[in-house]
Design an enzyme around this catalytic site. Structure first.
Site: not given
Ligand code: DX5
Ligand code: ZN
Length: 229
Positions: A11, A36, A38, A40, A70, A72, A141, A147-149, A179, A201
């Protein structure tokens, strides 16, 4: 689309955008052919990421890669055409954001893209049953989107298993994607549970050595291993 499963799908949300092209190329050189993206909007999820221009950039840097977008966002119907034009191969929309999900999926298909449906952690897999014959991919999900991480939500394994069961019962062949919070310590178990597309990600882009991390993630996925070192 001709891919060997399971697929590791970085991602790009976690990439360093000041050197996005370089990092994409690093991934491609390490054998990645699925990315991928994302999207938002600050409404459906409490964060804003990027729009079609970045998808177009990704498409131009890795012209042969498969781009999985993706969404969102609220009112995805207003934007699917722009993302298709930007180079998306597959567009996924959230069950929770689409009051007329069947129509939205039809719109995506008419634009020549593959179709995906996504559910949030609090949404039941059973609700997807009526739309599954119409999609190419179902995305679970494993964090709350935005958010990532974030930490992986453990109950996601059961949702994967339920989807595998429905796919068998109904004799369908959609891909199963996961994801959020995917990394070395759970990717093996996820692949063994039946996940086809593993989005990662932070685990990929925050690694000190991206090619080495990709190799380890792929190895763990293939061997069903959760080795961290
Ligand atoms: C979250 C995103 C994910 C995110 C994953 O809203 O849809 O794709 O980037 O990031 P990690 O792998 O860091 O959880
Ligand atoms: Zn995603």
């Amino acid at each position: 689309m001709n891919v060997e499963l399971p697929v590791l799908a970085p991602s790009i949300l976690a990439a360093n955008f000041s050197k996005l092209g370089e990092e994409l190329q690093t991934c491609a050189d390490a054998g990645i052919n699925w990315f991928h993206c994302d999207i938002m909007d600050g409404h459906f999820v409490p964060n804003i990421s990027y729009g079609p221009a970045i998808v177009e950039t990704v498409r131009s840097v890795v012209p042969d890669a498969f781009l999985d977008v993706h969404l969102m966002i609220e009112n995805p119907d207003n934007f699917v055409e722009e993302f298709a034009d930007a180079g998306a191969d597959l567009i996924s929309v959230h069950y929770e954001a689409c009051p007329h999900l069947h129509r939205t999926i039809q719109n995506i298909r008419q634009l020549g893209c593959m179709t995906g449906v996504v559910i949030n952690p609090a949404t039941s897999v059973e609700l997807l049953r009526p739309i599954l014959p119409n999609v190419d991919l179902a995305l679970i999900m494993s964090v709350n989107p935005g958010f990532g991480g974030q930490a992986f939500i453990e109950s996601s394994y059961d949702k994967v298993k339920q989807l595998v069961q429905i796919r068998n019962e109904e004799q369908l062949n959609f891909l199963i994607e996961i994801d959020g919070g995917v990394g070395l310590k759970n990717i093996g178990k996820l692949a063994q549970s039946g996940v086809d597309i593993l989005v990662a990600g932070s685990s990929v882009f925050k690694a000190d050595d991206i090619p080495q991390r990709i190799e380890k993630l792929k190895n763990n996925a293939l061997k069903g291993s959760n080795k961290v070192a």
